[in-house]
Design a protein around this motif. Structure first.
Motif, PDB file in Angstrom:
ATOM      1  N   LEU A  72       9.445  -0.931   3.795  1.00 52.00           N
ATOM      2  CA  LEU A  72      10.469  -1.771   4.504  1.00 52.00           C
ATOM      3  C   LEU A  72      11.186  -1.101   5.616  1.00 52.00           C
ATOM      4  N   GLY A  73      10.448  -0.184   6.255  1.00 49.30           N
ATOM      5  CA  GLY A  73      10.899   0.637   7.256  1.00 49.30           C
ATOM      6  C   GLY A  73      11.696   1.871   6.941  1.00 49.30           C
ATOM      7  N   GLU A  74      11.748   2.190   5.581  1.00 50.58           N
ATOM      8  CA  GLU A  74      12.343   3.274   5.126  1.00 50.58           C
ATOM      9  C   GLU A  74      11.439   4.354   4.645  1.00 50.58           C
ATOM     10  N   SER A  75      11.518   5.506   5.113  1.00 51.79           N
ATOM     11  CA  SER A  75      10.605   6.737   4.812  1.00 51.79           C
ATOM     12  C   SER A  75      11.154   7.417   3.529  1.00 51.79           C
ATOM     13  N   TYR A  76      10.342   7.644   2.410  1.00 55.38           N
ATOM     14  CA  TYR A  76      10.617   8.330   1.350  1.00 55.38           C
ATOM     15  C   TYR A  76       9.562   9.565   1.099  1.00 55.38           C
ATOM     16  N   GLY A  77      10.145  10.603   0.612  1.00 53.58           N
ATOM     17  CA  GLY A  77       9.144  11.812   0.498  1.00 53.58           C
ATOM     18  C   GLY A  77       8.752  12.389   1.749  1.00 53.58           C
ATOM     19  N   GLY A  78       7.796  13.333   1.576  1.00 55.92           N
ATOM     20  CA  GLY A  78       7.271  14.057   2.806  1.00 55.92           C
ATOM     21  C   GLY A  78       7.210  15.598   2.487  1.00 55.92           C
ATOM     22  N   GLY A  79       7.954  15.938   1.707  1.00 57.98           N
ATOM     23  CA  GLY A  79       7.944  17.453   1.110  1.00 57.98           C
ATOM     24  C   GLY A  79       7.052  17.596  -0.404  1.00 57.98           C
ATOM     25  N   LYS A  80       7.798  18.048  -1.136  1.00 59.90           N
ATOM     26  CA  LYS A  80       7.299  18.328  -2.598  1.00 59.90           C
ATOM     27  C   LYS A  80       7.212  16.943  -3.238  1.00 59.90           C
ATOM     28  N   ALA A  81       6.184  16.553  -3.890  1.00 58.25           N
ATOM     29  CA  ALA A  81       6.506  15.052  -4.709  1.00 58.25           C
ATOM     30  C   ALA A  81       7.088  15.366  -5.758  1.00 58.25           C
ATOM     31  N   GLU A  82       8.075  14.435  -5.932  1.00 61.28           N
ATOM     32  CA  GLU A  82       9.308  14.613  -6.861  1.00 61.28           C
ATOM     33  C   GLU A  82       9.581  13.115  -7.201  1.00 61.28           C
TER      34      GLU A  82
ATOM     35  N   GLU B 249      12.378  11.917  -7.937  1.00 56.37           N
ATOM     36  CA  GLU B 249      13.597  11.209  -7.227  1.00 56.37           C
ATOM     37  C   GLU B 249      13.166  10.251  -6.253  1.00 56.37           C
ATOM     38  N   GLN B 250      12.076  10.684  -5.262  1.00 55.32           N
ATOM     39  CA  GLN B 250      11.888   9.684  -4.104  1.00 55.32           C
ATOM     40  C   GLN B 250      11.350   8.408  -4.601  1.00 55.32           C
ATOM     41  N   VAL B 251      10.765   8.447  -5.675  1.00 54.17           N
ATOM     42  CA  VAL B 251      10.057   7.054  -6.136  1.00 54.17           C
ATOM     43  C   VAL B 251      11.567   6.513  -6.910  1.00 54.17           C
ATOM     44  N   LEU B 252      12.401   6.806  -7.385  1.00 52.36           N
ATOM     45  CA  LEU B 252      13.512   5.970  -7.938  1.00 52.36           C
ATOM     46  C   LEU B 252      14.553   5.827  -6.690  1.00 52.36           C
ATOM     47  N   SER B 253      14.638   6.545  -5.849  1.00 49.73           N
ATOM     48  CA  SER B 253      15.348   6.088  -4.425  1.00 49.73           C
ATOM     49  C   SER B 253      14.635   4.784  -3.868  1.00 49.73           C
ATOM     50  N   ALA B 254      13.522   4.797  -3.788  1.00 47.98           N
ATOM     51  CA  ALA B 254      13.012   3.566  -3.178  1.00 47.98           C
ATOM     52  C   ALA B 254      13.242   2.273  -4.267  1.00 47.98           C
ATOM     53  N   LEU B 255      13.203   2.648  -5.486  1.00 49.12           N
ATOM     54  CA  LEU B 255      13.583   1.286  -6.554  1.00 49.12           C
ATOM     55  C   LEU B 255      14.901   0.980  -6.114  1.00 49.12           C
TER      56      LEU B 255
ATOM     57  N   ARG C  75       0.982  -1.239   0.130  1.00 53.21           N
ATOM     58  CA  ARG C  75       0.074   0.053  -0.068  1.00 53.21           C
ATOM     59  C   ARG C  75       1.033   1.224  -0.027  1.00 53.21           C
ATOM     60  N   GLN C  76       1.706   1.327   0.669  1.00 57.51           N
ATOM     61  CA  GLN C  76       2.486   2.536   0.841  1.00 57.51           C
ATOM     62  C   GLN C  76       3.402   2.580  -0.403  1.00 57.51           C
ATOM     63  N   LEU C  77       4.010   1.607  -0.870  1.00 58.42           N
ATOM     64  CA  LEU C  77       4.676   1.569  -2.248  1.00 58.42           C
ATOM     65  C   LEU C  77       3.816   2.107  -3.260  1.00 58.42           C
ATOM     66  N   ALA C  78       2.529   1.672  -3.270  1.00 60.47           N
ATOM     67  CA  ALA C  78       1.344   2.218  -4.189  1.00 60.47           C
ATOM     68  C   ALA C  78       1.166   3.501  -3.958  1.00 60.47           C
ATOM     69  N   GLU C  79       1.411   4.045  -3.050  1.00 57.34           N
ATOM     70  CA  GLU C  79       1.162   5.379  -2.768  1.00 57.34           C
ATOM     71  C   GLU C  79       2.303   6.302  -3.289  1.00 57.34           C
ATOM     72  N   LEU C  80       3.459   5.758  -2.960  1.00 57.32           N
ATOM     73  CA  LEU C  80       4.671   6.603  -3.475  1.00 57.32           C
ATOM     74  C   LEU C  80       4.753   6.601  -5.049  1.00 57.32           C
TER      75      LEU C  80
END
Length: 461
Positions: free
Chosen positions: A248-258, A260-266, A216-221
């Protein structure tokens, strides 16, 4: 480990050929893989970007035809659309011929096998008439450039590909709290398909260390990954779910949607130990056995982690491990590989494939794959084609292989080779006594060639 050129070409390459010498060493195979992609240059297939232009034109003509219904210009619009649709679909047959030619003439058969393996790992296919021809261009642009690179780069290319986003309905996924969702009530909402397949199929594996909450969290990301009207990838921040997501316990994003936060998770998923294990298992199954040696899987997984997901060291680990060189041919060739390796053994000339009309390519080389059990470029789901041998050795599928072997080679190679010479050319030292007997005892040359191609020795690798 003693290197075996015949086994290398059969198990790791495109099959034996009277035109190409066997590889001399594993080092030579890896060096070629690092070099120029000779076959892509010699037998080009459309890039995904260029093929997307065809999708746009298909849609334009379709809309024009619909607008003209009941009007004076409908007949011309209908004719223009149908003519383009036919050419659009026939392009797929031409690309199929080019890909077969690569297998027939490649010095670097390992590259061809890896391109097939990874295109299947990242299965994507068109679900609309306009998009159904894009599988070959997708493999050309998304998969092939990365086969000797880093896994994370291939993962990112696949996950952001217009065809993958279309196939898994990511192009319609919007965050429930996004700006676009608030403005447009008719949006379909959040779609978890891409997130689930990235975790389950592409990276961590079905038994990987993730939960439904991670999906669910990855789908939102992933909201914001979509396809433009021009059938190109685009990131739309307005579709993205606001706030940070935890995967998986790592936080991504939180500010302006970009993006790069998706690519970082991948990238993080690509470097995960569970991904190393999953990729190692898949490579070991594909190249050695349905039940590969655990030591081989561990060896590949360790090398993957040591290299940070660089694939060339993983291939080197595969080629250096004794379990990869067991002399028994175990894995059954899937239908495309069977037909391609048969054409390679027959040394079908480039001019012969080039002389075939698109419809002939379909009848002789593409349509026969379906009764063999593989409707080419249209697997049953995002998990791609099965690796289990039992999938390909049903009575119906074997009968289809036999029919093809008896009827089609004479249409492709004229004259047919001497059967005794052909047995050696096709199988090398694996041309056992039964194959040699069949080659010598058949009533006709065509029957002898067909029996060699139908033999268990040729069906396996």
């Amino acid at each position: 480990m003693q290197f075996d050129g015949d086994l290398a070409e059969i198990r790791f390459g495109a099959g034996l050929s009277p035109l190409q010498p066997r590889p001399a060493s594993a080092e030579q195979m890896l060096t070629r893989l690092q070099g120029a992609d000779e076959m892509a240059q010699r037998f080009p297939v459309s890039s995904l970007e260029d093929a997307a232009a065809g999708v746009r034109e298909f849609r334009r003509l379709s809309k024009d035809r619909k607008r003209q219904e009941g009007q004076r210009g409908y007949e011309a619009a209908d004719k223009a659309f149908k003519s383009y649709r036919r050419a659009h679909n026939l392009a797929r047959f031409g690309w199929h011929g080019q890909r077969l030619l690569r297998h027939i003439h490649a010095r670097d058969g390992f590259r061809e096998r890896l391109a097939l393996f990874w295109a299947d790992h990242f299965t994507a296919q068109g679900k609309s008439p306009a998009m159904r021809v894009l599988a070959a261009p997708y493999a050309e642009s998304v998969i092939r450039p990365h086969v000797a690179g880093r896994f994370e780069d291939m993962l990112i290319a696949a996950a952001t590909s217009p065809l993958m986003l279309h196939y898994l309905d990511q192009n319609r996924s919007a965050g429930p709290g996004s700006r676009v969702a608030k403005r447009r009530k008719r949006l379909s909402g959040l779609n978890e398909n891409l997130a689930r397949e990235v975790l389950e199929l592409h990276t961590l594996g079905a038994g990987g260390p993730y939960s439904q909450a991670d999906v669910r969290q990855l789908a939102e990301l992933f909201t914001g990954l979509t396809v433009s009207r021009e059938a190109a990838f685009i990131y739309r921040p307005g579709m993205a779910e606001p706030g940070a997501e935890t995967v998986l316990g790592e936080s991504y994003g939180g500010g302006k949607a970009e993006l790069e936060q998706v690519l970082s998770a991948l990238r993080d998923l690509a470097r995960h130990p569970a991904t190393a294990q999953h990729i190692a298992w898949k490579l070991a199954v594909h190249f050695t056995s349905d039940t590969p040696e655990p030591a081989l899987i561990s060896h590949l997984s360790a090398r993957y982690q040591e290299s940070g997901g660089a694939l060339l060291p993983v291939y080197a680990a595969l080629l250096e491990h004794p379990a990869a060189w067991e002399t028994d041919l175990r894995n059954v060739k899937p239908p495309f590989d069977f037909v391609a390796s048969a054409c390679r053994a027959l040394a079908v000339p480039e001019t012969r494939i080039a002389a075939l009309r698109p419809g002939q390519i379909n009848r002789l080389l593409l349509a026969p794959l379906t009764p063999m059990g593989q409707r080419w470029e249209f697997s049953g789901g995002p998990d791609g084609w099965p690796e289990e041998d039992g999938t390909w050795i049903t009575p119906q599928a074997l009968a289809a292989r036999l029919r093809w072997a008896m009827a089609v080679p004479r249409r492709l190679a004229q004259p047919l080779p001497d059967p005794r010479v052909f047995a050696s050319a096709a199988l090398g030292r694996f041309a056992n006594e039964r194959v040699q007997f069949a080659a010598g005892a058949a009533e006709t040359q065509a029957e002898a060639v067909g029996l060699i191609l139908s033999s268990p020795a040729f069906q396996r690798r």
